[in-house]
Design a protein around this motif. Structure first.
Motif, short mmCIF file in Angstrom:
data_model
loop_
_atom_site.label_atom_id
_atom_site.label_comp_id
_atom_site.label_asym_id
_atom_site.label_seq_id
_atom_site.Cartn_x
_atom_site.Cartn_y
_atom_site.Cartn_z
N LEU A 149 49.50 30.67 27.89
CA LEU A 149 48.27 30.13 27.30
C LEU A 149 47.66 31.10 26.30
O LEU A 149 47.22 30.71 25.21
CB LEU A 149 47.26 29.81 28.39
CG LEU A 149 47.40 28.50 29.17
CD1 LEU A 149 46.33 28.43 30.25
CD2 LEU A 149 47.30 27.30 28.25
N ILE A 150 47.63 32.37 26.69
CA ILE A 150 47.08 33.39 25.78
C ILE A 150 47.90 33.44 24.50
O ILE A 150 47.35 33.45 23.38
CB ILE A 150 47.04 34.76 26.48
CG1 ILE A 150 46.02 34.74 27.62
CG2 ILE A 150 46.71 35.87 25.49
CD1 ILE A 150 46.04 35.97 28.49
N ASP A 151 49.21 33.47 24.64
CA ASP A 151 50.09 33.58 23.47
C ASP A 151 50.01 32.34 22.58
O ASP A 151 50.19 32.44 21.36
CB ASP A 151 51.55 33.77 23.92
CG ASP A 151 51.78 35.11 24.59
OD1 ASP A 151 50.95 36.03 24.39
OD2 ASP A 151 52.78 35.25 25.32
N ALA A 152 49.72 31.17 23.18
CA ALA A 152 49.72 29.92 22.42
C ALA A 152 48.36 29.57 21.82
O ALA A 152 48.23 28.56 21.14
CB ALA A 152 50.19 28.77 23.32
N LEU A 176 41.49 36.01 31.91
CA LEU A 176 40.55 34.88 31.92
C LEU A 176 39.52 35.04 30.81
O LEU A 176 39.19 34.07 30.11
CB LEU A 176 39.86 34.78 33.27
CG LEU A 176 40.71 34.47 34.50
CD1 LEU A 176 39.82 34.19 35.71
CD2 LEU A 176 41.65 33.31 34.27
N ARG A 177 39.01 36.25 30.66
CA ARG A 177 38.01 36.52 29.62
C ARG A 177 38.58 36.18 28.25
O ARG A 177 37.92 35.57 27.41
CB ARG A 177 37.56 37.97 29.69
CG ARG A 177 36.48 38.34 28.68
CD ARG A 177 36.25 39.84 28.65
NE ARG A 177 37.47 40.57 28.34
CZ ARG A 177 37.99 40.68 27.11
NH1 ARG A 177 37.38 40.08 26.08
NH2 ARG A 177 39.09 41.35 26.91
N ARG A 178 39.82 36.57 28.01
CA ARG A 178 40.46 36.32 26.71
C ARG A 178 40.67 34.83 26.45
O ARG A 178 40.71 34.39 25.31
CB ARG A 178 41.80 37.06 26.64
CG ARG A 178 41.63 38.58 26.60
CD ARG A 178 42.94 39.29 26.90
NE ARG A 178 43.96 39.02 25.90
CZ ARG A 178 45.23 39.42 26.00
NH1 ARG A 178 45.64 40.06 27.10
NH2 ARG A 178 46.10 39.15 25.03
N LEU A 179 40.78 34.05 27.53
CA LEU A 179 40.95 32.60 27.39
C LEU A 179 39.62 31.86 27.28
O LEU A 179 39.61 30.64 27.16
CB LEU A 179 41.73 32.06 28.59
CG LEU A 179 43.22 32.38 28.64
CD1 LEU A 179 43.80 32.03 30.00
CD2 LEU A 179 43.96 31.63 27.53
N GLY A 180 38.52 32.60 27.31
CA GLY A 180 37.22 31.97 27.16
C GLY A 180 36.60 31.50 28.46
O GLY A 180 35.66 30.71 28.45
N VAL A 181 37.11 31.99 29.60
CA VAL A 181 36.56 31.58 30.89
C VAL A 181 35.19 32.21 31.07
O VAL A 181 35.03 33.43 30.97
CB VAL A 181 37.49 31.99 32.04
CG1 VAL A 181 36.83 31.69 33.40
CG2 VAL A 181 38.83 31.25 31.94
N VAL A 182 34.19 31.37 31.36
CA VAL A 182 32.83 31.85 31.59
C VAL A 182 32.35 31.56 33.00
O VAL A 182 31.35 32.11 33.44
CB VAL A 182 31.84 31.24 30.58
CG1 VAL A 182 32.17 31.67 29.16
CG2 VAL A 182 31.81 29.71 30.70
N ARG A 183 33.06 30.65 33.72
CA ARG A 183 32.71 30.34 35.10
C ARG A 183 33.99 30.23 35.91
O ARG A 183 34.99 29.68 35.45
CB ARG A 183 31.93 29.02 35.22
CG ARG A 183 30.53 29.06 34.65
CD ARG A 183 29.77 27.78 35.00
NE ARG A 183 29.57 27.67 36.43
CZ ARG A 183 29.34 26.53 37.08
NH1 ARG A 183 29.32 25.39 36.41
NH2 ARG A 183 29.14 26.51 38.37
#
Length: 497
Positions: free
Chosen positions: A273-276, A310-317
């Motif tokens: 997911l991060i790479d894509a 998770l932080r890099r994927l924009g996870v906030v909760r």
């Protein structure tokens, strides 16, 4: 001939409408079925989608009468099955055929068809998209249903059940078209903002995404877990981002709840997911304009630099099932090496990364005693004093079908998640619990051949027989925790299912 199809999500009975996330997100599964059916059959179907989660059973029944469908598809979990049956009865009275799907349907397909004449078909597969489209196609073409995968149905005086293959999300996972529910997207947004708007610095429009399923604890699922299939099954990472991009552009969605049972279950998928991540979406994530919410396990969060990912994927909760702060109860709930220290470490790490936490706990696990419950409540108090939580759910334990707890209660002779009856006896003996042959027979008579289960009856029976506390004691302590949590300006709630 055009087939009129209504897809409905059965609502929770009013007494259970206190989960802290209730009615904040669309029931995306029925939207996906609608999309896949329209894509496959075009103008041969006319489709309406109704989410009982933001209305009630009476409203869904009115929609059925007004639309006069040929086929009604109903999504039902164990706590919502009674409402599903009421909707099905209305559909039959209007001349429609009825197909039932989702977890409860998967658990009891033959029993449902034996006991409930208002149900014509049951789709017994966690991946219901392909079977559902096959069923609708067969009905529109006037063909038999013998080739519809995963289908249970009546054939004369017999009940038949077709083979149920596993479907890989990486090969097919239709992006649900939100235009089916565009008229109610604001309802979910308003509900979310009323409960959690203070956690965001901007106006939020939320939706659920389901591009992956399963849990790393699936080989030894938690005692209460009744999810139909915990096999890790991940879709194409590019499909996740395509969904995010489409929903953001077309509907202004900016919070995506990926309801993967445990986001830490597949490190390769998270890395992919991060790479894509497309550059234009990465810029929106970095600017806080796109945000993500996930389920995660505490033990998984402490490994492989997962919190940073998770932080890099924009996870906030993050939603985490902490379950207990007492080591004996964590072991009784089969938490697989998770400890109270693990739970606290995971939340500290999330807080440090700026990710808010929804924490859930359970009162009345197998063998629960007053002192173990005291230790869990002390742990909640400690956590409230040391870390920031967005919400805390403290719920009574309910044994549900397809869970290890159901093995303890009903499937003792043929357990699904314990090795044998002897294994169950040893597990319970370690918790100071035993049953006579007569008591086992009484449990089987009371719960063993029922497709319609009373959640309150299950909860009371469980507390009286599988714990060393009363149900009243558990409910009293839950109320105390709700007061304590609310005093910290943290959202409370409890949940079943």
């Amino acid at each position: 001939m055009t087939l009129k199809l209504l897809l409905a999500n059965a609502p929770n009975p009013t007494a259970n409408r206190n989960a802290s996330n209730y009615a904040c997100y669309p029931h995306i599964g029925i939207v996906q079925l609608a999309t896949a059916t329209r894509d496959a059959l075009g103008d041969r179907v006319e489709i309406r989608v109704v989410d009982g989660g933001i209305s009630n059973t009476a409203a869904v029944q009115r929609a059925v009468r007004d639309f006069a469908p040929d086929l009604v598809g109903i999504s039902a979990l164990t706590p919502t099955y009674s409402e599903a049956l009421d909707i099905a009865s209305t559909a039959k009275a209007c001349g429609a055929q009825v197909v039932l799907g989702d977890d409860h349907a998967i658990f009891f397909p033959e029993m449902i068809l034996r006991n409930r004449p208002q149900i014509d078909y049951v789709i017994a597969n966690d991946g219901g998209e392909i079977p559902f489209v096959q069923l609708v196609r067969a009905l529109t073409e006037g063909r038999g249903v013998a080739e519809v995968s995963s289908l249970a149905y009546r054939d004369g005086g017999r009940i038949r059940r077709n083979p149920a293959p596993k479907y890989a999300l990486s090969l097919r996972n239709t992006i649900p078209d939100l235009s089916f529910i565009d008229d109610v997207l604001d309802v979910y947004a308003d509900n979310y903002r009323a409960q959690f708007g203070h956690l965001h610095g901007h106006e939020v429009r939320p939706v659920t995404v389901n591009n992956a399923r399963g849990c790393e604890n699936g080989h030894k699922r938690c005692t209460y877990c009744s999810i139909a299939d915990l096999t890790v099954n991940t879709g194409d990472p590019r499909g996740f981002w395509k969904t995010v991009d489409q929903y953001h552009r077309e509907h202004g969605i900016n919070l995506f709840f990926e309801v993967y049972d445990s986001f830490t279950a597949s490190p390769r998928y998270v890395d992919a997911l991060i790479d894509a991540t497309p550059p234009h979406l990465k810029r929106l994530i970095d600017g806080g304009e796109l945000q993500v919410m996930v389920y995660a396990r505490a033990l998984g969060l402490t490994k492989r630099n997962n919190v940073d990912k998770l932080r890099r994927l924009g996870v906030v909760r993050a939603n985490i099932g902490l379950d207990a702060a007492d080591p004996e109860m964590l072991e009784a709930q089969r938490k697989n090496k998770t400890t109270g220290e693990t739970n606290l470490e995971a939340i500290r790490m999330l807080n440090k990364a700026g990710i808010s936490v929804h924490a859930s706990y359970i009162a009345g696990a197998p063998g629960e005693r007053p002192e173990t419950l005291d230790r869990t409540i002390s742990g909640i108090r400690q956590m409230l004093g040391e870390v920031e939580l967005s919400s805390v759910e403290f719920s009574r334990f309910i044994p549900l079908p397809n869970s290890p707890a159901w093995d303890l209660l009903v499937d003792y002779e043929r357990p699904n998640f314990f090795k044998s009856s002897g294994d169950i006896d040893a597990y319970l003996a370690g918790l100071g619990i035993s049953f006579t042959t007569a008591e086992r027979a009484e449990m089987q008579d009371r719960f063993g051949d029922r497709d319609l289960l009373d959640i309150d009856e299950l909860g009371a029976y469980w507390a009286d027989n599988f714990t060393h506390i009363s149900e009243d004691h558990a409910l009293q302590r839950i109320a105390e925790v709700d007061e304590m949590v609310s005093a910290h300006n943290v959202r409370t709630g409890n949940n079943v299912g």
